[in-house]
Motif scaffolding. Structure first.
Motif, short mmCIF file in Angstrom:
data_model
loop_
_atom_site.label_atom_id
_atom_site.label_comp_id
_atom_site.label_asym_id
_atom_site.label_seq_id
_atom_site.Cartn_x
_atom_site.Cartn_y
_atom_site.Cartn_z
N VAL A 68 -48.34 55.21 108.82
CA VAL A 68 -47.37 54.51 108.11
C VAL A 68 -46.24 55.24 107.32
N ALA A 69 -46.59 56.36 106.83
CA ALA A 69 -45.90 57.30 106.03
C ALA A 69 -44.80 58.01 106.82
N LYS A 70 -45.55 58.31 107.88
CA LYS A 70 -44.82 59.17 108.98
C LYS A 70 -43.76 58.23 109.58
N VAL A 71 -43.95 56.75 109.96
CA VAL A 71 -43.07 55.99 110.38
C VAL A 71 -42.18 55.49 109.52
N TYR A 72 -42.53 55.60 108.30
CA TYR A 72 -41.27 55.44 107.14
C TYR A 72 -40.21 56.48 106.83
N ALA A 73 -40.88 57.82 106.96
CA ALA A 73 -40.25 58.96 106.89
C ALA A 73 -39.04 58.97 108.05
N SER A 74 -39.67 58.80 109.23
CA SER A 74 -38.77 58.64 110.40
C SER A 74 -37.47 57.84 110.41
N MET A 75 -37.95 56.70 109.79
CA MET A 75 -36.75 55.72 109.60
C MET A 75 -36.08 55.98 108.61
N ALA A 76 -36.16 56.60 107.53
CA ALA A 76 -35.61 56.81 106.23
C ALA A 76 -34.68 58.07 106.50
N MET A 77 -34.71 58.97 107.58
CA MET A 77 -33.89 60.06 108.07
C MET A 77 -32.89 59.68 108.70
#
Length: 77
Positions: A68-77
């Motif tokens: 979930v953290a990776k998905v969130y980080a990829s969307m935030a960039m």
């Protein structure tokens, strides 16, 4: 601002991993103790199985949080 939250999540992830490793070390100690003394009793087998299930659940939960953290980080960039 987002960096601080990301840093906190990474810190939490590593703390969970540390607890997981401690659990694995405990299971290894139990495993060595059981087999060093001969055939494990039914109670020892149940305790070991419970510890293994807990370790698997912790690992799965940690992997889910990381995903979930990776998905969130990829969307935030």
């Amino acid at each position: 601002m987002k960096f601080i939250g990301k840093e906190r999540r990474v810190s939490e992830y590593y703390k969970k991993q540390e607890r997981l490793l401690e659990g694995f070390n405990e299971m290894e100690t139990i495993n060595e103790t059981c087999f060093a003394s001969g055939v494990p009793t039914k109670e020892e087998i149940k305790k070991l199985a419970k510890s293994e299930r807990l370790a698997v659940h912790i690992s799965n939960a940690t992997n889910l949080v990381l995903f979930v953290a990776k998905v969130y980080a990829s969307m935030a960039m």
